[in-house]
Scaffold this active site. Sequence first.
Site, PDB file in Angstrom:
ATOM      1  CG  LEU A   1      -1.847   1.205   1.353  1.00  0.00           C
ATOM      2  CD1 LEU A   1      -2.801   1.293   0.171  1.00  0.00           C
ATOM      3  CD2 LEU A   1      -2.621   1.131   2.670  1.00  0.00           C
ATOM      4  CG  ASP A   2      -0.636   4.787  -0.206  1.00  0.00           C
ATOM      5  OD1 ASP A   2      -1.149   4.663  -1.330  1.00  0.00           O
ATOM      6  OD2 ASP A   2      -1.252   5.228   0.779  1.00  0.00           O
ATOM      7  CD  GLU A   3       5.586   0.522   1.934  1.00  0.00           C
ATOM      8  OE1 GLU A   3       6.393  -0.354   1.540  1.00  0.00           O
ATOM      9  OE2 GLU A   3       5.267   0.666   3.122  1.00  0.00           O
TER      10      GLU A   3
END
Length: 293
Positions: free
Chosen positions: A235-237
């Site tokens: 997530l969001d990486e």
Amino acid sequence: MSEPEPTPTRSYVLTLSCPNQPGIVAAISCALFELGGDIAGAQQFDERESRVFFMRIVFSLPAGGAELETLHAVLSDIAARLDMKWSVRESARPTRTVIMVSRFDHCLVDLLYRWRIGELAIEPVAIISNHPRETYAHLNLEGVPFHYLPVSAATRAGQEARIEQVVRDTGAELVVLARYMQILSDQMSARLAGRCINIHHSFLPGFKGARPYHQAFARGVKLIGATAHFVTPDLDEGPIIEQDVERITHADSPDDLIRKGRDIERRVLARAVRYFTERRVIPNGHKTIVFSP
């Protein structure tokens, strides 16, 4: 005596990556020359840590000359010799794009505006939202099919199956999460790898959960920003494509932070989408190579 008419041409963009070795540029340049090609621009980068070579070439071929199939055959032969990953695309062809959005519509509005004035070479083939069409009654969505696909924990698998069906049916090459406030499953993130871009706020420290700008205000941040990245199961990486920041002072209210944050999100997402459509972005593991305009 009148001058002869110039030969019609078609422009293409070739991107490639392969283990660095002598002769890469020569092999590509000679192949394009033998097909009657004319190179208009070339950018390259040798990543010394991994010893991987990256390149972006803009070139033209005589229209009615070498067919695209011939070009593919020639490049496939070079790729086999150099262990090369590559893609080629006609420059004039817009990128078929699905835009996904939730309640906040500022990024959606911006993308549609830039598309309509010809600034972004996208072809919006669908808008998908977990909010009903009435939420966007104030927007001009004419010409773009709208799909209302509500979602809950119990219906997520079915909703994602419908999203994937829209992507397949429209032949979408790019999916943009334009402030789509739902987390994609690991399976869907993996299936959209390399062609799904997300935008989110960026702060130091990282404020998660509800009302991030209010959290940032309470901590007295001095910079706010936004990040556009490829979606991955982490997530969001995912690999970062573009980022920007704006300075904040003690005089800025939470509403000021929200207003400035929306502006940053709009421009960062638009730049990331433009870089993707112009084939300036090449994934490189957890990073990206982004050739500048």
